[in-house]
Scaffold this motif. Structure first.
Motif, PDB file in Angstrom:
ATOM      1  N   LEU A 110       0.816  -1.207   0.000  1.00  0.00           N
ATOM      2  CA  LEU A 110       0.000   0.000   0.000  1.00  0.00           C
ATOM      3  C   LEU A 110       0.853   1.262   0.000  1.00  0.00           C
ATOM      4  O   LEU A 110       0.552   2.226  -0.719  1.00  0.00           O
ATOM      5  CB  LEU A 110      -0.935  -0.005   1.209  1.00  0.00           C
ATOM      6  CG  LEU A 110      -1.853   1.211   1.344  1.00  0.00           C
ATOM      7  CD1 LEU A 110      -2.845   1.265   0.182  1.00  0.00           C
ATOM      8  CD2 LEU A 110      -2.593   1.193   2.669  1.00  0.00           C
ATOM      9  N   TRP A 118      -3.346   3.768  -7.940  1.00  0.00           N
ATOM     10  CA  TRP A 118      -4.591   3.251  -7.374  1.00  0.00           C
ATOM     11  C   TRP A 118      -5.764   3.544  -8.309  1.00  0.00           C
ATOM     12  O   TRP A 118      -6.552   2.657  -8.637  1.00  0.00           O
ATOM     13  CB  TRP A 118      -4.823   3.881  -6.002  1.00  0.00           C
ATOM     14  CG  TRP A 118      -5.973   3.306  -5.234  1.00  0.00           C
ATOM     15  CD1 TRP A 118      -7.304   3.599  -5.393  1.00  0.00           C
ATOM     16  CD2 TRP A 118      -5.901   2.325  -4.199  1.00  0.00           C
ATOM     17  NE1 TRP A 118      -8.063   2.874  -4.512  1.00  0.00           N
ATOM     18  CE2 TRP A 118      -7.223   2.085  -3.766  1.00  0.00           C
ATOM     19  CE3 TRP A 118      -4.853   1.644  -3.589  1.00  0.00           C
ATOM     20  CZ2 TRP A 118      -7.524   1.185  -2.739  1.00  0.00           C
ATOM     21  CZ3 TRP A 118      -5.150   0.746  -2.567  1.00  0.00           C
ATOM     22  CH2 TRP A 118      -6.467   0.520  -2.160  1.00  0.00           C
ATOM     23  N   VAL A 122      -8.657   1.105 -10.315  1.00  0.00           N
ATOM     24  CA  VAL A 122     -10.079   1.300 -10.036  1.00  0.00           C
ATOM     25  C   VAL A 122     -10.834   1.664 -11.310  1.00  0.00           C
ATOM     26  O   VAL A 122     -11.951   1.192 -11.556  1.00  0.00           O
ATOM     27  CB  VAL A 122     -10.279   2.394  -8.962  1.00  0.00           C
ATOM     28  CG1 VAL A 122     -11.754   2.774  -8.836  1.00  0.00           C
ATOM     29  CG2 VAL A 122      -9.733   1.927  -7.618  1.00  0.00           C
ATOM     30  N   GLY A 156     -11.069 -10.432  -2.920  1.00  0.00           N
ATOM     31  CA  GLY A 156     -12.097  -9.585  -2.343  1.00  0.00           C
ATOM     32  C   GLY A 156     -12.770 -10.196  -1.127  1.00  0.00           C
ATOM     33  O   GLY A 156     -13.564  -9.539  -0.455  1.00  0.00           O
ATOM     34  N   GLY A 159      -8.843 -10.863   1.382  1.00  0.00           N
ATOM     35  CA  GLY A 159      -7.816  -9.841   1.347  1.00  0.00           C
ATOM     36  C   GLY A 159      -6.592 -10.393   0.654  1.00  0.00           C
ATOM     37  O   GLY A 159      -6.505 -11.577   0.349  1.00  0.00           O
ATOM     38  N   PRO A 164      -3.332  -4.626  -2.233  1.00  0.00           N
ATOM     39  CA  PRO A 164      -4.487  -4.012  -1.573  1.00  0.00           C
ATOM     40  C   PRO A 164      -5.484  -3.379  -2.531  1.00  0.00           C
ATOM     41  O   PRO A 164      -6.692  -3.413  -2.276  1.00  0.00           O
ATOM     42  CB  PRO A 164      -3.860  -2.963  -0.654  1.00  0.00           C
ATOM     43  CG  PRO A 164      -2.552  -2.627  -1.305  1.00  0.00           C
ATOM     44  CD  PRO A 164      -2.075  -3.927  -1.900  1.00  0.00           C
ATOM     45  N   ALA A 165      -5.007  -2.811  -3.640  1.00  0.00           N
ATOM     46  CA  ALA A 165      -5.943  -2.187  -4.580  1.00  0.00           C
ATOM     47  C   ALA A 165      -6.860  -3.237  -5.189  1.00  0.00           C
ATOM     48  O   ALA A 165      -8.078  -3.066  -5.249  1.00  0.00           O
ATOM     49  CB  ALA A 165      -5.170  -1.451  -5.675  1.00  0.00           C
ATOM     50  N   ALA A 167      -7.606  -6.212  -4.026  1.00  0.00           N
ATOM     51  CA  ALA A 167      -8.509  -6.746  -3.009  1.00  0.00           C
ATOM     52  C   ALA A 167      -9.676  -5.799  -2.761  1.00  0.00           C
ATOM     53  O   ALA A 167     -10.830  -6.224  -2.657  1.00  0.00           O
ATOM     54  CB  ALA A 167      -7.734  -7.003  -1.712  1.00  0.00           C
ATOM     55  N   ALA A 168      -9.382  -4.511  -2.670  1.00  0.00           N
ATOM     56  CA  ALA A 168     -10.441  -3.525  -2.441  1.00  0.00           C
ATOM     57  C   ALA A 168     -11.405  -3.460  -3.613  1.00  0.00           C
ATOM     58  O   ALA A 168     -12.628  -3.394  -3.443  1.00  0.00           O
ATOM     59  CB  ALA A 168      -9.813  -2.145  -2.195  1.00  0.00           C
ATOM     60  N   GLY A 171     -13.585  -6.584  -3.698  1.00  0.00           N
ATOM     61  CA  GLY A 171     -14.614  -6.455  -2.674  1.00  0.00           C
ATOM     62  C   GLY A 171     -15.743  -5.553  -3.146  1.00  0.00           C
ATOM     63  O   GLY A 171     -16.924  -5.806  -2.884  1.00  0.00           O
ATOM     64  N   GLY A 172     -15.373  -4.500  -3.862  1.00  0.00           N
ATOM     65  CA  GLY A 172     -16.381  -3.609  -4.433  1.00  0.00           C
ATOM     66  C   GLY A 172     -17.218  -4.293  -5.495  1.00  0.00           C
ATOM     67  O   GLY A 172     -18.440  -4.081  -5.565  1.00  0.00           O
TER      68      GLY A 172
END
Length: 263
Positions: A110, A118, A122, A156, A159, A164-165, A167-168, A171-172
């Motif tokens: 991160l 990041w 996304v 997601g 983790g 981290p990006a 995984a986030a 999750g979204g």
């Protein structure tokens, strides 16, 4: 219904499927299996040449194909892709968002991310799903049996250290899948996601250079192998699109040979 039956019976005949990131890899595998089941295929790829190659392979399956050059980070491009789909085939019944940023598979802590790194991931993975959904909604609603499949990941759920990006984002995607399933169910649209594990060209090349890591990683799979992009991942997507699966929605399905079995 197994895939042999799906293919033999052309269970998706008369349906039109749009797949993002279908210029190669898992997206191409999905396109080819949907084509084998009788669907007309629209390939959306950022690089036109790779999309045209997938279209050529789809036509070799005996299916109709259209390649559209487009970037999922641009809502206008997705609207144009849907418009081209309707102009060519008259309907859109299946929407698969598979496009993924190339950096998603590269470990990174991160603290090593800046905003541009990041945001770039996304924009493709999560905002791209948003753009696909916005652009495709009306045509899917008109279909009466619309199917949306988003590509998720176990990252997601559990983790992922050093990612981290991704995984986030995944999750979204999981949350978006469930939200759209609730919102769009009354319009007859099902929304599901799959979390695949497949032996892509990139991973195969890596394992070729690192056979010890390959063997230790594959030992984690109860089925003893990584999935095939077409036969395993493509078949799973196609099975979610047939009329008999119209009562399944809001689910995130692991298509990973048992690699991740927790709820």
């Amino acid at each position: 219904m197994n895939m042999n039956e799906l293919t033999r019976n052309k269970s998706l005949a008369g349906k039109t499927a749009l797949i993002t990131g279908a210029g190669g890899g898992i997206g191409r595998g999905i396109a080819l299996e949907l084509a084998a089941a009788g669907a007309r295929i629209v390939i959306v790829a950022r690089r036109g040449a790779t999309g045209e190659e997938t279209a050529r392979l789809v036509r070799a399956e005996g299916a109709e194909a259209l390649s559209v050059e487009g970037d999922v980070t641009r809502l206008e491009d997705m609207h144009n892709a849907v418009k081209a789909t309707l102009e060519r085939f008259g309907s859109l019944d299946i929407l698969v968002h598979n496009a993924t940023h190339g950096a998603s598979g590269h470990p990174k802590q991160l603290q090593d991310f800046d905003d541009a790194d990041w945001d770039a991931q996304v924009a493709v993975d999560l905002a791209g799903a948003h753009h696909c959904a916005l652009a495709g909604y009306e045509a899917l609603r008109t279909s009466g049996q619309g199917r949306v499949i988003l590509l998720c990941s176990t990252f997601g759920l559990h983790g992922a250290a050093l990612n981290p990006a991704y995984a986030a984002i995944k999750g979204g995607i999981r949350g978006l899948t469930k939200a759209l399933a609730r919102e769009w169910g009354p319009q007859g649209i099902t929304v599901n996601a799959i979390s695949p594990s497949a032996l892509t060209a990139a991973s195969a090349a890596f394992f070729e250079l690192n056979p010890v890591l390959r063997d230790s990683y594959i030992a984690n799979f109860p089925l003893g192998r990584m999935g095939d992009e077409r036969q395993d991942i493509g078949q799973a997507v196609a099975s979610l699109c047939v009329p008999g699966m119209g009562y399944v929605t809001g689910q995130v399905i692991q298509v990973d040979g048992g690699l991740y079995t927790a709820v």
